[in-house]
Design a protein around this motif. Structure first.
Motif, PDB file in Angstrom:
ATOM      1  N   GLY A 401      -6.989  54.823 -51.475  1.00  0.00           N
ATOM      2  CA  GLY A 401      -7.641  53.565 -51.127  1.00  0.00           C
ATOM      3  C   GLY A 401      -7.564  52.550 -52.243  1.00  0.00           C
ATOM      4  O   GLY A 401      -7.312  51.357 -52.009  1.00  0.00           O
ATOM      5  N   THR A 425      -4.077  51.681 -43.840  1.00  0.00           N
ATOM      6  CA  THR A 425      -5.017  52.687 -44.355  1.00  0.00           C
ATOM      7  C   THR A 425      -4.493  54.112 -44.189  1.00  0.00           C
ATOM      8  O   THR A 425      -5.273  55.070 -44.129  1.00  0.00           O
ATOM      9  CB  THR A 425      -6.387  52.558 -43.654  1.00  0.00           C
ATOM     10  N   VAL A 428      -5.908  57.183 -46.401  1.00  0.00           N
ATOM     11  CA  VAL A 428      -7.074  56.634 -47.108  1.00  0.00           C
ATOM     12  C   VAL A 428      -8.340  57.226 -46.501  1.00  0.00           C
ATOM     13  O   VAL A 428      -8.455  57.366 -45.280  1.00  0.00           O
ATOM     14  CB  VAL A 428      -7.081  55.090 -46.982  1.00  0.00           C
ATOM     15  N   LYS A 433     -11.353  53.128 -46.405  1.00  0.00           N
ATOM     16  CA  LYS A 433     -10.831  52.473 -45.199  1.00  0.00           C
ATOM     17  C   LYS A 433     -11.754  51.328 -44.774  1.00  0.00           C
ATOM     18  O   LYS A 433     -11.295  50.212 -44.484  1.00  0.00           O
ATOM     19  CB  LYS A 433     -10.722  53.519 -44.083  1.00  0.00           C
ATOM     20  N   HIS A 437     -10.824  47.324 -44.677  1.00  0.00           N
ATOM     21  CA  HIS A 437     -11.019  46.518 -43.472  1.00  0.00           C
ATOM     22  C   HIS A 437     -11.897  45.302 -43.768  1.00  0.00           C
ATOM     23  O   HIS A 437     -11.620  44.190 -43.295  1.00  0.00           O
ATOM     24  CB  HIS A 437     -11.662  47.358 -42.366  1.00  0.00           C
ATOM     25  N   SER A 455      -0.080  49.486 -36.999  1.00  0.00           N
ATOM     26  CA  SER A 455      -0.795  50.736 -37.228  1.00  0.00           C
ATOM     27  C   SER A 455      -0.621  51.697 -36.061  1.00  0.00           C
ATOM     28  O   SER A 455      -0.493  51.277 -34.901  1.00  0.00           O
ATOM     29  CB  SER A 455      -2.283  50.460 -37.451  1.00  0.00           C
ATOM     30  N   ASP A 457      -3.049  53.868 -35.783  1.00  0.00           N
ATOM     31  CA  ASP A 457      -4.477  54.154 -35.600  1.00  0.00           C
ATOM     32  C   ASP A 457      -5.047  53.134 -34.611  1.00  0.00           C
ATOM     33  O   ASP A 457      -5.418  52.020 -34.984  1.00  0.00           O
ATOM     34  CB  ASP A 457      -5.175  54.066 -36.960  1.00  0.00           C
ATOM     35  N   GLU A 460      -8.362  51.513 -35.353  1.00  0.00           N
ATOM     36  CA  GLU A 460      -8.232  50.529 -36.425  1.00  0.00           C
ATOM     37  C   GLU A 460      -7.820  49.176 -35.858  1.00  0.00           C
ATOM     38  O   GLU A 460      -8.344  48.131 -36.257  1.00  0.00           O
ATOM     39  CB  GLU A 460      -7.198  51.008 -37.449  1.00  0.00           C
TER      40      GLU A 460
END
Length: 498
Positions: A401, A425, A428, A433, A437, A455, A457, A460
């Motif tokens: 991170g 991230t 991380v 994370k 953000h 991403s 994710d 996310e």
């Protein structure tokens, strides 16, 4: 006979004056899928190395099958069935699948020559046991991350593993590949093999694990059946904080002049006519399967790929960056997915990593203006909330991170108005994370930075973006915004592309 395959009781481990583990205990049953969670620096890696014989604790006891093993070294750990699969898999890329699988067995047997028929037979048998198909004659370096993961698991099984420790096993995998890995893990459980699953990804923890142990600052702070936890509870245990985030939803003026306008952008054979707009203060997401062209699109926007476009405007100006230097001059910044190999100089200091993109601006005659360099880095060091003793700390000593925040700081020093984030991230922990953000949101909302976030994710993206594109085979095939921008809708869109 003990109900536990392995027990670590009251383990303490110090490095100099730092207590990495403080009186921690963990126990794993045969055939159990057990998750170990915690932020970077919580002690997870240290306990894994104690369990596998790499580190010897100053205090505590290790028991296998209820029997104290005294001093445990790596060879003894392997003989007792403990195998660790690290993030890099520790495979030989220039050897075939069969060679990688047979090598350890042959070394243990003291063989000096390769028995090819036996090696191929061993490979076929163990892959059949996992119910997967891989070309056993393929060089391992040619396999995707999911294939390398399977080879590493198969190698552990050939070594008669009773406990397989998987360290961040899904970091480089797509959701489809994660599903396939979880099917293998459940099959291993059915065969009586225990799995210690180490991860930052809470949804995956909840999906695959039966029990959970959480470390924080070298101590065990939570333990129990996974059914007794949810995401907020795991987050609180890992960080000691409440990190609930509201979706990012600032008002974006649709009439505002775009920071970036791209029409019909093409990268030969990869990206086929993508059009995109980014407005100041807007965070736009891109999701898609591996090979969809997402990374090539990002690299083209940053002048790293040979591309053509019908339209390319930055702040209303008709331009087209043909190099990284031109992109930087236009106020475009790019944070790559693989920050370790593409983005950072690990042996160099935070300060040097941050100023490398603005050296010309810091030049005073033949020399660099050291005071200006220190002032700019110091301010960004504080703004990015980097947890390190000073800007002189080597980046290689930072957590994932903090390293990512160094990358963000570097590009913000250039005065960038457009920020492209590829896997912002990845690798991380949950606390870092949330901080990343927050930094990205603040830069967009308060300073008008236009952000393109790529991403795998999906939460996310849905939590931080104003709208999201789904990319497939070099094209945008769907767009979600407003009430339609849900995890279920995006996941359904991705599933339809497989």
């Amino acid at each position: 006979m003990s109900e536990y395959l392995i027990e670590l009781k009251n383990i303490s481990k110090r490095f100099g004056g730092v207590r990495a583990l403080d009186d921690v205990s963990i126990a794993i049953r045969p055939g159990e899928i057990h998750c170990l969670a915690g932020e970077n620096g919580s002690g997870k890696s240290t306990i894994i190395k104690v369990m596998s014989g790499i580190y010897t604790p100053e205090e505590g006891e290790i028991l296998i099958d209820g029997n104290s093993v005294g001093r445990l070294d790596p060879i003894q750990a392997v003989h007792r069935g403990v195998q660790v699969i690290y993030q890099d898999f520790s495979l030989f890329g220039n050897l075939t699948v069969a060679e990688n699988l047979a090598l350890n067995t042959y070394l243990l047997e003291g063989r000096k020559r390769m028995d090819w028929p036996r090696a191929r037979s061993m490979a076929r048998e163990v892959l059949a046991r996992l119910d997967v198909e891989i070309d056993i004659d393929a060089d391992v370096e040619s396999l995707p991350a999911s294939g390398k993961q399977i080879v590493a698991i198969a190698r552990a099984i050939l070594a008669e593993a009773r406990l397989i420790i998987m360290d961040e096993p899904t970091t480089a995998l797509t959701r489809h590949e994660v599903d396939a890995l979880f099917a293998i893990v459940r099959d291993l459980k059915a065969q009586g093999i225990a799995i210690l699953f180490v991860s930052h990804k809470m949804r995956e923890m909840l999906e695959i694990s039966e029990r959970l142990t959480v470390f924080r600052n070298g101590r065990k702070v939570a333990e129990g059946a996974m059914r007794d936890f949810d995401e907020p509870a795991i987050t609180r245990a890992m960080t000691g904080l409440e990190l609930d985030e509201e979706p990012y939803a600032p008002e974006i003026d649709p009439a505002a002049a775009p920071a970036l306008e791209v029409g019909d952008l093409r990268v030969a054979g990869i990206v086929h006519g993508v059009s995109l707009e980014l407005r100041p203060g807007e965070i736009v997401g891109i999701s898609g399967l591996i090979g969809s062209g997402r990374t090539e699109l990002a690299r083209a926007l940053f002048g790293m790929e040979k591309a053509v476009a019908r339209t390319f405007r930055v702040a209303g100006r008709d331009v087209f960056p043909r190099s990284v230097q031109e992109a930087i001059a236009l106020g475009i910044a790019y944070v790559p997915e693989d920050r370790l190999s593409e983005g950072l100089f690990l042996t160099q200091s935070i300060e040097r990593n941050m100023v490398v993109s603005i050296l010309e601006r810091l030049r005073s005659g033949l020399f660099l203006d050291r005071k200006a360099m220190r002032d700019k880095t110091g301010q960004m060091f504080r703004d990015m909330q980097i947890a390190a003793p000073s800007p002189d700390t080597a980046v290689g000593n930072l957590s994932g991170g903090n390293a990512q925040r160094v990358m963000l700081g570097r590009w913000l020093l250039t005065g960038a108005k457009i920020l492209i984030l590829n896997g912002p991230t990845v690798g991380v922990d949950v606390g870092s994370k949330a901080k990343i953000h927050r930094i990205i949101r603040d830069l967009a909302e308060k300073e008008g930075l236009a952000v393109l976030m790529i991403s795998d994710d999906v939460p996310e993206l849905t939590g931080n973006c104003n709208r999201i594109h789904v990319m497939h085979e070099g094209r945008f095939v769907a767009e979600f915004r407003g009430a339609d921008m849900t995890e279920d809708n995006i996941n359904d869109s991705l599933k339809a592309l497989r």
